[in-house]
Design an enzyme around this catalytic site. Structure first.
Site, PDB file in Angstrom:
ATOM      1  N   HIS A  94       0.332   7.912   4.169  1.00 44.85           N
ATOM      2  CA  HIS A  94       1.278   7.056   5.200  1.00 44.85           C
ATOM      3  C   HIS A  94       2.768   7.202   5.429  1.00 44.85           C
ATOM      4  O   HIS A  94       3.241   6.672   6.262  1.00 44.85           O
ATOM      5  CB  HIS A  94       0.881   5.564   5.089  1.00 44.85           C
ATOM      6  CG  HIS A  94      -0.599   5.115   4.935  1.00 44.85           C
ATOM      7  ND1 HIS A  94      -1.494   5.335   6.121  1.00 44.85           N
ATOM      8  CD2 HIS A  94      -1.303   4.881   3.776  1.00 44.85           C
ATOM      9  CE1 HIS A  94      -2.687   5.212   5.307  1.00 44.85           C
ATOM     10  NE2 HIS A  94      -2.629   4.734   4.229  1.00 44.85           N
TER      11      HIS A  94
ATOM     12  N   ASP B 127       0.814  -1.268   0.009  1.00 47.94           N
ATOM     13  CA  ASP B 127      -0.125   0.046  -0.126  1.00 47.94           C
ATOM     14  C   ASP B 127       0.835   1.275   0.042  1.00 47.94           C
ATOM     15  O   ASP B 127       1.272   1.496   0.937  1.00 47.94           O
ATOM     16  CB  ASP B 127      -1.030  -0.111   1.295  1.00 47.94           C
ATOM     17  CG  ASP B 127      -2.129   1.152   1.121  1.00 47.94           C
ATOM     18  OD1 ASP B 127      -1.611   1.923   0.560  1.00 47.94           O
ATOM     19  OD2 ASP B 127      -3.289   0.942   1.988  1.00 47.94           O
TER      20      ASP B 127
END
Length: 290
Positions: A194, A189
């Site tokens: 993030h 991902d």
């Protein structure tokens, strides 16, 4: 409008070849925080390929292995800025325990697009099939897209579960690593939300946030270890709603209730951010067992 609902729902299923081995499994478990303490035989079953009792595989690994969490953005009818996207919820049905290594096929389609007013929710379903075509697991993920509602569609179900009765059977805390989101990105991902502080600020956060699936995976592992004796094969399914942001390095406070309904044998779960006044992180969560 960036979302063409009719084109998205009419698009044919996408078939994706999937291959994994024990290295992928071990990396996934390490990214969840497995291996602490590093000499614990129960922890080594998640991260050591030569463990005498074999390598465990948490079923949520199948969601990562299939690599289809946000495949919806490669579909016709979708043109969305990832900064406006949140993972709203996840449901997994486990048909058979996952092997440590396999060749499989993921068959993915969009089943619904709900209009929540200020946002749209895209529901994507994916079946992970083994080489014989038999299902290993089925997952449904809910993609929450801010600013894309108001197109006149159905709101869809609320997805809320009744609150558990009484006090939780057990409450415990689970620390996370400051670099946990950077580790979890290695499972596939790559959303900059993030990792990149600028991307996180552009999305309205003070700093990069932890992946919802990382948080959920860590909670499922912790409950499996404490209530199922670490038997990952006993898990029949799990689900959650991602109710709030969780920051790498914070501590999860996990509350667990035994589900009294024999039709849904298992546990009800809730996770909060301990350092931020128990701000909700995971709600409407459950783990069902065989």
């Amino acid at each position: 409008m960036p979302i063409d609902v009719h084109a998205l729902l009419a698009a044919p299923p996408v078939r994706t070849d999937v291959v994994w081995d024990d290295r992928d499994v071990r990396l996934y478990h390490l990214a969840l925080g497995a291996g602490v303490p590093e000499t614990d035989p129960d922890e080594l079953r998640y991260v050591y390929e030569r463990h005498p009792r074999g390598l465990k595989v948490l079923p949520l690994f199948g969601v990562v292995a299939a690599g289809v969490g946000f495949q919806v953005f490669d579909r016709p009818g979708v043109d969305i800025d990832l900064a406006r996207v949140l993972h709203g919820g996840q449901e997994v049905t486990v048909h058979r325990p996952l092997p440590p290594a396999a060749k499989a096929t993921a068959v993915t389609r969009v089943t619904d697009v709900h209009d929540k007013g200020m946002a749209a929710v895209i529901v994507q379903e994916s079946a992970l099939l083994d080489e014989t075509g038999e299902p290993l697991l089925t997952q449904r993920n809910h993609v929450f897209v801010r600013g894309e509602g108001g197109f006149g569609g159905d709101r869809g179900p609320s997805g809320r579960m009744p609150d558990p009765d009484g006090e939780p059977e057990r409450v415990f805390e689970l620390p996370t690593l400051p670099q946990q989101a950077l580790l979890y990105r290695l499972t596939g991902d790559w959303n900059p939300l993030h990792a990149d502080p600028d991307a996180a600020r552009a999305a309205g956060y003070d700093r990069p946030v932890l992946h919802g699936l990382c948080t959920f995976g860590a909670v499922v592992k912790a409950v499996t270890d404490r209530f199922l004796g670490g038997d990952t094969s006993a898990i029949a399914g799990c689900r959650t709603r991602f109710a709030g942001v969780f920051l790498p390095g914070e501590t999860l406070r996990i509350s667990v209730w035994t589900d009294p309904d024999p039709a849904t044998r298992g546990y009800r779960l809730r996770a909060t951010a301990a350092e931020r006044g128990d701000a909700p992180v995971l709600t409407d969560a459950a783990l069902t067992v065989r």
